[in-house]
Design a protein around this motif. Structure first.
Motif, PDB file in Angstrom:
ATOM      1  N   GLU A  35       3.430   7.234  -0.558  1.00 39.84           N
ATOM      2  CA  GLU A  35       2.041   7.668  -0.312  1.00 39.84           C
ATOM      3  C   GLU A  35       1.087   6.965  -1.280  1.00 39.84           C
ATOM      4  O   GLU A  35       0.007   6.531  -0.898  1.00 39.84           O
ATOM      5  CB  GLU A  35       1.926   9.194  -0.485  1.00 39.84           C
ATOM      6  N   LEU A  36       1.524   6.859  -2.536  1.00 42.57           N
ATOM      7  CA  LEU A  36       0.663   6.240  -3.555  1.00 42.57           C
ATOM      8  C   LEU A  36       0.449   4.759  -3.302  1.00 42.57           C
ATOM      9  O   LEU A  36      -0.593   4.201  -3.634  1.00 42.57           O
ATOM     10  CB  LEU A  36       1.284   6.427  -4.943  1.00 42.57           C
ATOM     11  N   LEU A  37       1.445   4.128  -2.714  1.00 38.89           N
ATOM     12  CA  LEU A  37       1.328   2.696  -2.415  1.00 38.89           C
ATOM     13  C   LEU A  37       0.201   2.415  -1.422  1.00 38.89           C
ATOM     14  O   LEU A  37      -0.284   1.293  -1.337  1.00 38.89           O
ATOM     15  CB  LEU A  37       2.646   2.159  -1.854  1.00 38.89           C
ATOM     16  N   LYS A  38      -0.206   3.451  -0.669  1.00 39.97           N
ATOM     17  CA  LYS A  38      -1.288   3.266   0.296  1.00 39.97           C
ATOM     18  C   LYS A  38      -2.653   3.203  -0.394  1.00 39.97           C
ATOM     19  O   LYS A  38      -3.644   2.838   0.231  1.00 39.97           O
ATOM     20  CB  LYS A  38      -1.296   4.431   1.306  1.00 39.97           C
ATOM     21  N   GLU A  39      -2.707   3.593  -1.663  1.00 37.02           N
ATOM     22  CA  GLU A  39      -3.982   3.577  -2.382  1.00 37.02           C
ATOM     23  C   GLU A  39      -4.480   2.151  -2.565  1.00 37.02           C
ATOM     24  O   GLU A  39      -3.703   1.208  -2.683  1.00 37.02           O
ATOM     25  CB  GLU A  39      -3.822   4.222  -3.766  1.00 37.02           C
ATOM     26  N   LYS A  40      -5.800   2.023  -2.625  1.00 39.24           N
ATOM     27  CA  LYS A  40      -6.422   0.725  -2.901  1.00 39.24           C
ATOM     28  C   LYS A  40      -5.906   0.193  -4.227  1.00 39.24           C
ATOM     29  O   LYS A  40      -5.611   0.967  -5.138  1.00 39.24           O
ATOM     30  CB  LYS A  40      -7.937   0.904  -3.052  1.00 39.24           C
ATOM     31  N   ASN A  41      -5.825  -1.109  -4.332  1.00 41.68           N
ATOM     32  CA  ASN A  41      -5.607  -1.718  -5.635  1.00 41.68           C
ATOM     33  C   ASN A  41      -4.236  -1.406  -6.226  1.00 41.68           C
ATOM     34  O   ASN A  41      -4.063  -1.416  -7.434  1.00 41.68           O
ATOM     35  CB  ASN A  41      -6.707  -1.205  -6.586  1.00 41.68           C
TER      36      ASN A  41
ATOM     37  N   LEU B 212       3.299   0.181  -9.176  1.00 43.55           N
ATOM     38  CA  LEU B 212       4.151   1.372  -9.150  1.00 43.55           C
ATOM     39  C   LEU B 212       5.608   0.967  -9.189  1.00 43.55           C
ATOM     40  O   LEU B 212       6.001  -0.019  -8.573  1.00 43.55           O
ATOM     41  CB  LEU B 212       3.937   2.174  -7.863  1.00 43.55           C
ATOM     42  N   LEU B 213       6.387   1.758  -9.898  1.00 37.21           N
ATOM     43  CA  LEU B 213       7.814   1.503  -9.988  1.00 37.21           C
ATOM     44  C   LEU B 213       8.547   2.819  -9.753  1.00 37.21           C
ATOM     45  O   LEU B 213       8.362   3.777 -10.492  1.00 37.21           O
ATOM     46  CB  LEU B 213       8.111   0.944 -11.392  1.00 37.21           C
ATOM     47  N   ASP B 214       9.332   2.869  -8.684  1.00 33.16           N
ATOM     48  CA  ASP B 214      10.139   4.047  -8.356  1.00 33.16           C
ATOM     49  C   ASP B 214      11.533   3.753  -8.891  1.00 33.16           C
ATOM     50  O   ASP B 214      12.237   2.883  -8.355  1.00 33.16           O
ATOM     51  CB  ASP B 214      10.134   4.226  -6.829  1.00 33.16           C
ATOM     52  N   ILE B 215      11.928   4.447  -9.924  1.00 42.65           N
ATOM     53  CA  ILE B 215      13.171   4.069 -10.612  1.00 42.65           C
ATOM     54  C   ILE B 215      13.826   5.281 -11.255  1.00 42.65           C
ATOM     55  O   ILE B 215      13.136   6.246 -11.605  1.00 42.65           O
ATOM     56  CB  ILE B 215      12.853   2.974 -11.668  1.00 42.65           C
TER      57      ILE B 215
END
Lengths: 205, 205
Positions: A27-33, A101-104
């Motif tokens: 969801e956060l990846l959809k944010e601008k920038n 963003l890093l999902d880890i």
């Protein structure tokens, strides 16, 4: 002024399996920038995967050369293949003002924090162990043995919460997403260490 | 879990006259779980003012006794009257899990930070000095001399931005308010120093 020329920040999102971490991340990846971090790997590309977009596909020699010159925020070997987060690629995005963003997992997250202490560390928690169990069982894809293993792993990961800066209790997904977005916004409004450029702009007028 | 038993935080909101700081402050006070800080003063109550709600009205002796026992986050004398923010009253609200807002000038803000280093310091900036001048002139209530004085005072205050943790550029009021709300939300999600209580809850299950 504003954010136009400010450096971006690296947000590390960790949390036990079943906490909804992956959903929040997407969801956060959809944010601008906002970009995801492209990993480097020694495994062969699968059909449709694009070098530099899905992964940086490299030989084992190239990978090890990156390890040697300290160019990984974290790296690990999984089933004979190596995976890592290249520092230079992340830095280039941050310099362009992008958030990354890093999902880890927690172990990887702690490696990242050691390599880049300014990374913003966010931990996703379940509302309770009972709910976490429900969610894992609800998937219906794992044996009871695997579920028990994941639950005890969750406890072990949560013991490292103190290493993280923020925690989100994912009780309601919408709320959890809004809270992570607030963290990203607030981090963007932090007075940077080098603030002289902000003040000097007003004095010049 | 969640926020129910977490301690509240003190948010200090400062910024030059004309930045919209007061408007932002009043909007934030409408948020759930948020109080303004009640000042103590030696001045006489005006009609309709309620002791303990608008101010704590005290004698000069009582005020000085509070100064002596270090019970002010900040205090100052204005036109022969003394005003201060009593620490014990703020602490009581924080302990009950309330957030407390303090709208105060930079000098006062720095006193608060010295007395309570965990206070969250937010600085409101104008988009430019030209806009700040426009806003001050647009009020039509101040002489040109006063406006020039406010502008040079603004520059002096902004030189202390480095002492603050967050900065908001109030270009668009709605955006500025949303950003301050995000800071409040994010601060509420910070992993507290004492996190054992969070983790132990899961282990007990």
């Amino acid at each position: 002024m504003g954010n136009s020329h400010a450096k971006g920040k690296l947000f590390v999102i960790s949390g036990p399996s079943g906490t909804g971490k992956g959903t929040i991340y997407h969801e956060l990846l959809k944010e601008k920038n906002t970009d995801f971090s492209v990993s480097m790997t020694t495994r062969a590309p699968r059909e449709g995967e694009v070098d530099g977009k899905d992964y940086y596909f490299v030989t084992r020699e190239e990978f090890l050369a990156n390890v040697e010159r300290g160019n990984f925020l974290e790296h690990a070997e999984v089933f004979d293949n190596m995976y890592g987060t290249p520092k230079d690629a992340v830095e280039r995005r941050l310099e362009r003002g992008r958030n990354v963003l890093l999902d880890i997992d927690v172990q990887g997250g702690l490696q990242v924090k050691a390599a880049m202490p300014e990374a913003v560390m966010i931990f996703i928690l379940p509302p309770s162990m009972a709910v976490l169990r429900e969610r894992l069982e609800g998937r219906g894809t794992e044996t009871q043995e695997i579920i028990e293993k994941r639950l005890s792993q969750a406890i072990n990961e949560m013991k490292l919460l103190a290493e993280y800066e923020y925690y989100i209790v994912n009780d309601d997904l919408e709320t959890a997403i809004a809270e992570v977005k607030s963290i990203v916004t607030a981090e963007g409004r932090k007075v940077p260490d080098k603030i002289k450029s902000i003040i000097s702009k007003y004095e010049e007028e």
